[in-house]
Design a protein around this motif. Structure first.
Motif, PDB file in Angstrom:
ATOM      1  N   ARG A 119     108.300 -15.428 -66.272  1.00 58.47           N
ATOM      2  CA  ARG A 119     107.945 -16.679 -66.941  1.00 58.47           C
ATOM      3  C   ARG A 119     109.142 -17.252 -67.696  1.00 58.47           C
ATOM      4  NH1 ARG A 119     106.736 -18.239 -71.737  1.00 58.47           N
ATOM      5  NH2 ARG A 119     106.861 -16.123 -72.581  1.00 58.47           N
ATOM      6  N   MET A 120     109.885 -16.337 -68.382  1.00 56.53           N
ATOM      7  CA  MET A 120     111.057 -16.789 -69.116  1.00 56.53           C
ATOM      8  C   MET A 120     112.119 -17.346 -68.173  1.00 56.53           C
ATOM      9  SD  MET A 120     111.322 -13.713 -71.910  1.00 56.53           S
ATOM     10  CE  MET A 120     112.824 -14.370 -72.630  1.00 56.53           C
ATOM     11  N   GLN A 121     112.284 -16.684 -66.986  1.00 56.64           N
ATOM     12  CA  GLN A 121     113.254 -17.205 -66.012  1.00 56.64           C
ATOM     13  C   GLN A 121     112.854 -18.587 -65.517  1.00 56.64           C
ATOM     14  OE1 GLN A 121     113.482 -14.196 -63.019  1.00 56.64           O
ATOM     15  NE2 GLN A 121     114.836 -12.860 -64.228  1.00 56.64           N
ATOM     16  N   ASP A 122     111.550 -18.745 -65.245  1.00 54.29           N
ATOM     17  CA  ASP A 122     111.094 -20.061 -64.764  1.00 54.29           C
ATOM     18  C   ASP A 122     111.305 -21.130 -65.823  1.00 54.29           C
ATOM     19  OD1 ASP A 122     110.362 -18.841 -62.426  1.00 54.29           O
ATOM     20  OD2 ASP A 122     108.238 -18.578 -63.000  1.00 54.29           O
ATOM     21  N   ASP A 123     111.017 -20.740 -67.097  1.00 51.41           N
ATOM     22  CA  ASP A 123     111.226 -21.721 -68.165  1.00 51.41           C
ATOM     23  C   ASP A 123     112.703 -22.078 -68.299  1.00 51.41           C
ATOM     24  OD1 ASP A 123     108.538 -21.603 -68.629  1.00 51.41           O
ATOM     25  OD2 ASP A 123     108.705 -20.193 -70.332  1.00 51.41           O
ATOM     26  N   TYR A 124     113.570 -21.053 -68.128  1.00 52.88           N
ATOM     27  CA  TYR A 124     114.997 -21.323 -68.234  1.00 52.88           C
ATOM     28  C   TYR A 124     115.474 -22.233 -67.109  1.00 52.88           C
ATOM     29  CZ  TYR A 124     120.016 -20.468 -68.326  1.00 52.88           C
ATOM     30  OH  TYR A 124     121.364 -20.613 -68.341  1.00 52.88           O
ATOM     31  N   LYS A 125     114.983 -21.944 -65.896  1.00 52.12           N
ATOM     32  CA  LYS A 125     115.381 -22.792 -64.752  1.00 52.12           C
ATOM     33  C   LYS A 125     114.865 -24.207 -64.926  1.00 52.12           C
ATOM     34  CE  LYS A 125     115.587 -19.058 -61.372  1.00 52.12           C
ATOM     35  NZ  LYS A 125     114.975 -18.513 -60.155  1.00 52.12           N
ATOM     36  N   ALA A 126     113.632 -24.319 -65.397  1.00 55.22           N
ATOM     37  CA  ALA A 126     113.067 -25.652 -65.574  1.00 55.22           C
ATOM     38  C   ALA A 126     113.821 -26.437 -66.643  1.00 55.22           C
ATOM     39  CB  ALA A 126     111.587 -25.547 -65.950  1.00 55.22           C
ATOM     40  N   ALA A 127     114.310 -25.721 -67.665  1.00 55.47           N
ATOM     41  CA  ALA A 127     114.978 -26.413 -68.763  1.00 55.47           C
ATOM     42  C   ALA A 127     116.437 -26.722 -68.467  1.00 55.47           C
ATOM     43  CB  ALA A 127     114.895 -25.572 -70.035  1.00 55.47           C
ATOM     44  N   ALA A 128     117.155 -25.862 -67.684  1.00 55.60           N
ATOM     45  CA  ALA A 128     118.597 -26.024 -67.558  1.00 55.60           C
ATOM     46  C   ALA A 128     119.103 -26.203 -66.140  1.00 55.60           C
ATOM     47  CB  ALA A 128     119.295 -24.789 -68.157  1.00 55.60           C
ATOM     48  N   GLY A 129     118.372 -25.809 -65.124  1.00 57.93           N
ATOM     49  CA  GLY A 129     118.970 -25.797 -63.792  1.00 57.93           C
ATOM     50  C   GLY A 129     118.215 -26.492 -62.715  1.00 57.93           C
ATOM     51  N   TYR A 130     117.298 -27.417 -63.031  1.00 53.21           N
ATOM     52  CA  TYR A 130     116.558 -28.073 -61.959  1.00 53.21           C
ATOM     53  C   TYR A 130     117.450 -29.021 -61.164  1.00 53.21           C
ATOM     54  CZ  TYR A 130     113.079 -30.854 -59.521  1.00 53.21           C
ATOM     55  OH  TYR A 130     112.361 -31.475 -58.550  1.00 53.21           O
ATOM     56  N   VAL A 131     118.365 -29.750 -61.830  1.00 55.96           N
ATOM     57  CA  VAL A 131     119.236 -30.689 -61.126  1.00 55.96           C
ATOM     58  C   VAL A 131     120.203 -29.955 -60.222  1.00 55.96           C
ATOM     59  CG1 VAL A 131     120.938 -32.532 -61.448  1.00 55.96           C
ATOM     60  CG2 VAL A 131     119.001 -32.333 -63.011  1.00 55.96           C
ATOM     61  N   ASP A 132     120.703 -28.770 -60.704  1.00 56.98           N
ATOM     62  CA  ASP A 132     121.633 -28.004 -59.886  1.00 56.98           C
ATOM     63  C   ASP A 132     120.940 -27.343 -58.712  1.00 56.98           C
ATOM     64  OD1 ASP A 132     123.571 -28.731 -61.620  1.00 56.98           O
ATOM     65  OD2 ASP A 132     123.380 -26.898 -62.867  1.00 56.98           O
ATOM     66  N   ALA A 133     119.629 -27.073 -58.862  1.00 60.72           N
ATOM     67  CA  ALA A 133     118.929 -26.427 -57.756  1.00 60.72           C
ATOM     68  C   ALA A 133     118.712 -27.373 -56.605  1.00 60.72           C
ATOM     69  CB  ALA A 133     117.575 -25.900 -58.248  1.00 60.72           C
ATOM     70  N   LYS A 134     118.652 -28.711 -56.862  1.00 59.80           N
ATOM     71  CA  LYS A 134     118.417 -29.689 -55.804  1.00 59.80           C
ATOM     72  C   LYS A 134     119.517 -29.679 -54.769  1.00 59.80           C
ATOM     73  CE  LYS A 134     116.291 -33.444 -54.224  1.00 59.80           C
ATOM     74  NZ  LYS A 134     114.930 -33.605 -53.815  1.00 59.80           N
ATOM     75  N   PRO A 135     120.850 -29.730 -55.113  1.00 55.52           N
ATOM     76  CA  PRO A 135     121.905 -29.665 -54.103  1.00 55.52           C
ATOM     77  C   PRO A 135     121.861 -28.373 -53.303  1.00 55.52           C
ATOM     78  CG  PRO A 135     122.781 -30.478 -56.158  1.00 55.52           C
ATOM     79  CD  PRO A 135     121.403 -30.028 -56.437  1.00 55.52           C
ATOM     80  N   ASP A 136     121.438 -27.253 -53.946  1.00 57.86           N
ATOM     81  CA  ASP A 136     121.347 -25.993 -53.188  1.00 57.86           C
ATOM     82  C   ASP A 136     120.312 -26.109 -52.093  1.00 57.86           C
ATOM     83  OD1 ASP A 136     123.260 -24.955 -54.783  1.00 57.86           O
ATOM     84  OD2 ASP A 136     121.847 -24.019 -56.215  1.00 57.86           O
ATOM     85  N   GLU A 137     119.187 -26.766 -52.368  1.00 53.92           N
ATOM     86  CA  GLU A 137     118.166 -26.932 -51.338  1.00 53.92           C
ATOM     87  C   GLU A 137     118.684 -27.824 -50.218  1.00 53.92           C
ATOM     88  OE1 GLU A 137     114.765 -28.410 -53.295  1.00 53.92           O
ATOM     89  OE2 GLU A 137     114.312 -26.529 -54.373  1.00 53.92           O
ATOM     90  N   ASP A 138     119.438 -28.889 -50.565  1.00 53.03           N
ATOM     91  CA  ASP A 138     120.013 -29.761 -49.530  1.00 53.03           C
ATOM     92  C   ASP A 138     120.988 -28.982 -48.681  1.00 53.03           C
ATOM     93  OD1 ASP A 138     118.488 -31.746 -50.609  1.00 53.03           O
ATOM     94  OD2 ASP A 138     120.128 -32.552 -51.862  1.00 53.03           O
ATOM     95  N   GLN A 139     121.784 -28.125 -49.311  1.00 51.07           N
ATOM     96  CA  GLN A 139     122.753 -27.337 -48.565  1.00 51.07           C
ATOM     97  C   GLN A 139     122.056 -26.390 -47.585  1.00 51.07           C
ATOM     98  OE1 GLN A 139     125.440 -25.276 -51.041  1.00 51.07           O
ATOM     99  NE2 GLN A 139     126.737 -24.525 -49.362  1.00 51.07           N
ATOM    100  N   GLN A 140     120.925 -25.792 -48.038  1.00 45.97           N
ATOM    101  CA  GLN A 140     120.173 -24.902 -47.151  1.00 45.97           C
ATOM    102  C   GLN A 140     119.629 -25.677 -45.960  1.00 45.97           C
ATOM    103  OE1 GLN A 140     117.201 -22.903 -49.404  1.00 45.97           O
ATOM    104  NE2 GLN A 140     118.683 -21.807 -50.727  1.00 45.97           N
ATOM    105  N   ASP A 141     119.156 -26.911 -46.204  1.00 47.36           N
ATOM    106  CA  ASP A 141     118.632 -27.726 -45.092  1.00 47.36           C
ATOM    107  C   ASP A 141     119.743 -28.026 -44.093  1.00 47.36           C
ATOM    108  OD1 ASP A 141     116.166 -27.687 -46.262  1.00 47.36           O
ATOM    109  OD2 ASP A 141     116.444 -29.605 -47.328  1.00 47.36           O
TER     110      ASP A 141
END
Length: 398
Positions: A64-86
């Protein structure tokens, strides 16, 4: 010889009884060990379940703490990673399509194209997980820690069961091998004509039977020693001295005597009284207690105790002299009774109780005139008026 046969038969019966008792004890100990092992196993299982539940809650909290951390600090950075995987997945699909077309156009190159396509797809697949690894590394590490703790709990539970089984085996072994169980002896074995010709086996059996017969006496003696040990330790002055004994010492002797008298063992009681009267020779109460005990056992010995007390140790104690006179009068020894009263009257003259007892003794024996002379002599020796009037009234009533 018949006695030896009886001893051997008794020994065999006693041996059988002891063996049955040992077997019963072994079964009881084994059952106790089994129950203890089962209780330990249940406790270990309960602890393991509680630990697993706590670990699960901890992992949920971490996630839960990891999800909260990702939601608070890394959602924008996670988007390019998903595009790269595609894009990587598209590259893999295009490589497969190229390999298929090449296989259709050039059959002779069918072996190399699939190999290249497989290598390309493999490289793409390896690159994709390598980029996803940083995101799921913490979860993998948490799973590994949970698995390790579960294995440790299983190992501890198995070790607890093994220790319980070892305890059961050790208890059975101790009960089977422990104790001084005598070896069985064949009672039907022919006995020699003389005791000197006994075999070692028969002699051992007879010795064992003697020990069995003496064992209850030994246990009784140990119990009696434990009872009297506090009183023996409380005796600080077992010898005679002119100094008075402490009140604690007198109480200790009194309680000790009461304990031994209740045992109804006359020999032990007499010995203890004699020991007591060495240190307590000047205490009238212990002499009277000794006399009351001996009165119903031996009259002559009671008379000797009276004489020893009154003539040697308690010369100026009137009560024991009066008791001695009454005792001798009761048994018809009037001269000894007069001797006792005259002795205390000379030691402590003028005692009213002694004078009245002397006059009463003479009246009961029929010597009324001699009793009256005793009272007249007292009246003549009186100096005060009140005392003279008192003795005059006694003389008149006499």
């Amino acid at each position: 010889m018949e006695t030896i046969k009886e001893l051997l038969a008794k020994h065999k019966a006693e041996t059988l009884r002891i063996r049955l008792e040992n077997e019963k004890k072994a079964k009881e100990e084994a059952e106790k060990a089994r129950l203890a092992a089962e209780a330990a196993r249940k406790a270990e299982e309960q602890q393991r379940l509680e630990a697993a539940e706590e670990e699960r809650k901890l992992q949920e909290e971490i996630k839960r703490m990891q999800d909260d951390y990702k939601a608070a600090a890394g959602y924008v950075d996670a988007k390019p990673d998903e595009d790269q995987q595609d894009e990587e997945m598209k590259t893999v699909d295009s490589a497969e399509n190229v390999a298929t077309e090449a296989a259709e156009e050039a059959p002779t190159e069918a072996v190399e194209a699939p190999v290249e396509s497989v290598e390309a797809s493999t490289e793409a697949a390896e690159e994709a997980p390598s980029e996803e690894a940083p995101q799921s590394g913490e979860a993998v590490q948490a799973d590994e820690e949970m698995t390790t703790e579960k294995d440790n709990d299983d190992n501890e539970s198995r070790e607890g069961e093994k220790e319980g089984m070892d305890l059961e085996e050790n208890a059975v072994i101790v009960d089977e091998t422990g104790g001084d169980e005598p070896l069985p002896v064949d009672v039907e074995e022919p006995l020699p004509d003389s005791p000197d010709a006994l075999t070692a086996k028969q002699e051992a059996a007879i010795r064992e039977q003697i020990l069995l017969d003496v064992a209850p006496i030994h246990e009784q003696v140990l119990v009696e020693i434990q009872e009297v040990t506090p009183f023996e330790e409380g005796i600080k002055r077992p010898y005679f001295h002119v100094k008075e004994l402490e009140r604690v010492q007198l109480k200790n002797w009194k309680n000790y005597l009461n304990l031994i008298i209740d045992k109804n063992n006359n020999t032990r009681t007499i010995i203890l009284f004699e020991r007591c009267l060495i240190a307590c020779a000047f205490y009238e109460g212990f002499w009277i207690k000794y006399i009351n005990f001996m009165k119903n056992i031996d009259v002559e010995e009671t008379r000797r105790i009276y004489r020893r007390a009154c003539m040697v140790h308690l010369v100026k104690k009137p009560q024991i002299h009066l008791n001695w006179a009454a005792f001798e009068e009761q048994h018809g020894h009037l001269e000894v009774a007069r001797e006792a009263l005259d002795h205390i009257d000379k030691g402590m003259p003028g005692l009213i109780a002694v004078t009245l007892r002397r006059a009463g003794l003479e009246r009961r024996t029929g010597n009324i005139e001699q009793g009256g002379d005793i009272l007249k002599a007292v009246i003549e020796s009186c100096r005060g008026r009140e005392t003279r009037d008192f003795w005059a009234m006694k003389y008149v009533s006499y």
